[in-house]
Design a protein around this motif. Structure first.
Motif, mmCIF file in Angstrom:
data_model
loop_
_atom_site.group_PDB
_atom_site.id
_atom_site.type_symbol
_atom_site.label_atom_id
_atom_site.label_comp_id
_atom_site.label_asym_id
_atom_site.label_seq_id
_atom_site.Cartn_x
_atom_site.Cartn_y
_atom_site.Cartn_z
ATOM 1 N N HIS A 1 0.834 -1.190 0.000
ATOM 2 C CA HIS A 1 0.000 0.000 0.000
ATOM 3 C C HIS A 1 0.879 1.254 0.000
ATOM 4 O O HIS A 1 1.973 1.257 0.561
ATOM 5 C CB HIS A 1 -0.913 0.051 1.231
ATOM 6 C CG HIS A 1 -1.840 -1.113 1.333
ATOM 7 N ND1 HIS A 1 -3.065 -1.151 0.721
ATOM 8 C CD2 HIS A 1 -1.716 -2.293 1.989
ATOM 9 C CE1 HIS A 1 -3.660 -2.301 0.986
ATOM 10 N NE2 HIS A 1 -2.867 -3.013 1.756
ATOM 11 N N GLU A 2 0.372 2.317 -0.603
ATOM 12 C CA GLU A 2 1.021 3.616 -0.471
ATOM 13 C C GLU A 2 0.876 4.067 0.977
ATOM 14 O O GLU A 2 -0.215 3.987 1.555
ATOM 15 C CB GLU A 2 0.375 4.623 -1.410
ATOM 16 C CG GLU A 2 1.067 5.965 -1.458
ATOM 17 C CD GLU A 2 2.378 5.927 -2.241
ATOM 18 O OE1 GLU A 2 3.131 6.912 -2.175
ATOM 19 O OE2 GLU A 2 2.641 4.908 -2.911
ATOM 20 N N ALA A 3 1.961 4.519 1.571
ATOM 21 C CA ALA A 3 1.947 4.820 3.009
ATOM 22 C C ALA A 3 2.356 6.257 3.280
ATOM 23 O O ALA A 3 3.035 6.894 2.477
ATOM 24 C CB ALA A 3 2.896 3.864 3.746
ATOM 25 N N GLY A 4 1.924 6.746 4.441
ATOM 26 C CA GLY A 4 2.286 8.082 4.872
ATOM 27 C C GLY A 4 3.564 8.082 5.681
ATOM 28 O O GLY A 4 4.321 7.102 5.704
ATOM 29 N N PHE A 5 3.802 9.176 6.398
ATOM 30 C CA PHE A 5 5.040 9.344 7.155
ATOM 31 C C PHE A 5 5.234 8.250 8.198
ATOM 32 O O PHE A 5 6.347 7.764 8.394
ATOM 33 C CB PHE A 5 5.046 10.713 7.851
ATOM 34 C CG PHE A 5 5.316 11.862 6.933
ATOM 35 C CD1 PHE A 5 6.605 12.227 6.593
ATOM 36 C CD2 PHE A 5 4.261 12.582 6.391
ATOM 37 C CE1 PHE A 5 6.853 13.287 5.743
ATOM 38 C CE2 PHE A 5 4.495 13.650 5.545
ATOM 39 C CZ PHE A 5 5.797 14.009 5.216
ATOM 40 N N ARG A 6 4.170 7.871 8.885
ATOM 41 C CA ARG A 6 4.279 6.896 9.962
ATOM 42 C C ARG A 6 4.055 5.470 9.487
ATOM 43 O O ARG A 6 3.982 4.553 10.289
ATOM 44 C CB ARG A 6 3.290 7.222 11.080
ATOM 45 C CG ARG A 6 3.465 8.582 11.725
ATOM 46 C CD ARG A 6 4.811 8.789 12.361
ATOM 47 N NE ARG A 6 5.200 7.758 13.299
ATOM 48 C CZ ARG A 6 6.269 7.826 14.094
ATOM 49 N NH1 ARG A 6 7.058 8.883 14.028
ATOM 50 N NH2 ARG A 6 6.562 6.855 14.912
ATOM 51 N N GLY A 7 3.946 5.257 8.165
ATOM 52 C CA GLY A 7 3.857 3.905 7.626
ATOM 53 C C GLY A 7 2.470 3.337 7.526
ATOM 54 O O GLY A 7 2.311 2.156 7.176
ATOM 55 N N TYR A 8 1.428 4.105 7.817
ATOM 56 C CA TYR A 8 0.057 3.606 7.700
ATOM 57 C C TYR A 8 -0.435 3.762 6.267
ATOM 58 O O TYR A 8 -0.096 4.728 5.574
ATOM 59 C CB TYR A 8 -0.869 4.363 8.654
ATOM 60 C CG TYR A 8 -0.537 4.150 10.106
ATOM 61 C CD1 TYR A 8 -0.995 3.025 10.782
ATOM 62 C CD2 TYR A 8 0.241 5.066 10.793
ATOM 63 C CE1 TYR A 8 -0.675 2.819 12.121
ATOM 64 C CE2 TYR A 8 0.558 4.877 12.128
ATOM 65 C CZ TYR A 8 0.094 3.748 12.785
ATOM 66 O OH TYR A 8 0.412 3.551 14.104
ATOM 67 N N LEU B 1 15.106 15.262 11.943
ATOM 68 C CA LEU B 1 13.763 14.869 11.536
ATOM 69 C C LEU B 1 13.309 15.577 10.271
ATOM 70 O O LEU B 1 12.620 14.984 9.431
ATOM 71 C CB LEU B 1 12.773 15.146 12.668
ATOM 72 C CG LEU B 1 12.796 14.113 13.795
ATOM 73 C CD1 LEU B 1 11.908 14.561 14.935
ATOM 74 C CD2 LEU B 1 12.330 12.759 13.285
ATOM 75 N N LEU B 2 13.674 16.822 10.117
ATOM 76 C CA LEU B 2 13.322 17.524 8.886
ATOM 77 C C LEU B 2 13.972 16.845 7.679
ATOM 78 O O LEU B 2 13.334 16.635 6.646
ATOM 79 C CB LEU B 2 13.750 18.992 8.974
ATOM 80 C CG LEU B 2 12.932 19.873 9.925
ATOM 81 C CD1 LEU B 2 13.560 21.260 10.038
ATOM 82 C CD2 LEU B 2 11.487 19.988 9.452
ATOM 83 N N VAL C 1 6.241 18.012 5.907
ATOM 84 C CA VAL C 1 7.487 17.616 6.575
ATOM 85 C C VAL C 1 7.638 18.296 7.935
ATOM 86 O O VAL C 1 7.966 17.628 8.931
ATOM 87 C CB VAL C 1 8.698 17.896 5.662
ATOM 88 C CG1 VAL C 1 10.009 17.700 6.427
ATOM 89 C CG2 VAL C 1 8.668 16.978 4.445
ATOM 90 N N PRO C 2 7.410 19.612 8.081
ATOM 91 C CA PRO C 2 7.433 20.204 9.423
ATOM 92 C C PRO C 2 6.383 19.603 10.354
ATOM 93 O O PRO C 2 6.617 19.482 11.559
ATOM 94 C CB PRO C 2 7.156 21.688 9.154
ATOM 95 C CG PRO C 2 7.652 21.917 7.772
ATOM 96 C CD PRO C 2 7.330 20.658 7.037
#
Length: 390
Positions: free
Chosen positions: A45-52, A168-169, A273-274
């Protein structure tokens, strides 16, 4: 003038004499660790920043949103703070038995080195997102802060905060909408998956070290010097403020990323990203707040007669290293393509359900085996390696 050699440094604290609050915190936070890690074994699956998954169903999005708001990025700093807290306890105990500071520092670094080795083995065999290596690395580099003055520790914490944001940035720019199929968990070839896990571990360990561990570790040292979790009744006002303010900051800081990673809001990368960095930075406040809440709760309990549920959770905390590794064993058996294969057939909600069941199983296991002072296998091994003599 001759000086008598210092008394030998003794071993770890007997299980029966351990403070309740840190163990209870570790036991409860292992649930958050399981929830934060289970979905990382999914793929396709296409995922977001946290992998969901960004294309999950309503229940998947609800679960993902709840975890981003309250779980992700909160358990790691919580454990980092407890790691720093525990190193101070260990050092104080060794110094009280007559050990010199060079001896004690050697013990701290030896323990951290072996923890780093445990992390390497964990990544080699099971999970690319290992966090043990980060704790071992921070212990090796920053063990000396256990003896530094408070003002030095707090100055270092400010530097850690700046480093946290900068790393993190940069990391956020590299992980914008990364597909789950690129993770080692999606690889059907176990040899290829092993290679990719080690590459991921070598990258993630210094990232975790710089971005997620240092600041909370130093706060843990500061808290341990004041015995905040060992004597919560004497620090109720401070713990209450940390609990309220920390929870508020963590929730407020998580809202933007929650909206982004559940596809409710789709801003530009310059905003996303921020938001990712803000989620992680405020997560440190959340992790400290969770520890404060547990400290307040234990302050109201009778230390000599905790209930069966509290005893079971504390036993899980005493076996935290073993239970953490068992989580990965179960997740690989259930999700990996070359094992159970559920990683391509279930969504985030189902993965979280499996995580809860896995955590409950480790709680029951620890509750059954820990009474009588028995240590977990991983804890016993780390203890032998830490206190062994040439």
């Amino acid at each position: 003038m001759s000086i008598a050699p210092p008394a030998p440094v003794h071993g770890a604290t007997p299980v029966a004499r351990r403070a309740l609050a840190p163990d209870l915190a570790r036991g409860l936070m292992l649930l958050l660790i399981a929830l934060a890690h289970a979905h990382m074994y999914l793929s396709g699956h296409e995922a977001g920043f946290r992998g969901y998954a960004l294309d999950g169903g309503p229940l998947d999005r609800l679960v993902a949103g709840t975890q981003i708001l309250l779980v992700d990025g909160r358990a790691l700093p919580m454990f980092a703070a407890l790691f720093g807290y525990g190193l101070v306890q260990l050092a104080n105990r060794q110094l009280a038995t007559g050990g010199s500071w060079p001896q004690v520092r050697k013990v701290l670094r030896r323990r951290s080195l072996w923890l780093l080795a445990f992390g390497f083995c964990h990544a080699l065999l099971l999970f690319f997102g290992d966090i043990l290596g980060a704790y071992g690395l921070v212990g090796l580099v920053l063990a000396g802060f256990v003896r530094r003055e408070d003002k030095v520790v707090l100055r270092a914490a400010v530097v850690g905060l700046v480093l946290h944001v900068v790393v993190l940035l940069g990391f956020g720019l590299l992980t914008v909408s990364a597909p789950k199929g690129d993770t080692p968990a999606a690889m059907a070839d176990p040899v290829q998956a092993t290679v990719m896990r080690l590459i991921g571990w070598a990258t993630m360990t210094p990232t975790y070290f710089a971005a997620g561990v240092v600041l909370a570790f130093l706060f843990g040292i500061w808290a341990a010097r004041r015995r905040l979790l060992e004597d919560p009744a004497s620090h109720r006002d401070l713990l209450s403020r940390v609990a309220v303010l920390g929870t508020g900051l963590a929730v407020a800081g998580a809202v933007p990323l929650t909206l982004i990673d559940t596809s409710v809001w789709t801003p530009s990368d310059m905003v996303a990203v921020p938001a990712y960095a803000l989620h992680s930075v405020t997560g440190i406040a959340g992790g400290l707040a969770y520890a404060a809440v547990i400290g307040l709760a234990t302050g109201r309990m009778r230390r000599d007669r905790p209930g069966p549920v509290v005893r079971a959770l504390a036993a899980c905390g005493q076996w935290s290293l073993t239970c953490y590794l068992l989580q990965s064993v179960i997740f690989v058996a259930v999700f990996a393509p070359y094992a159970g294969g559920l990683g391509t057939r279930v969504g985030d909600a189902a993965a979280s359900g499996i995580a809860v069941v896995t955590w409950l199983a480790t709680v029951v296991l620890a509750a059954l085996l820990a009474p009588g002072g028995r240590r977990g296998p991983a804890e016993a091994a780390l203890r032998r390696l830490t206190y062994s003599r040439r």
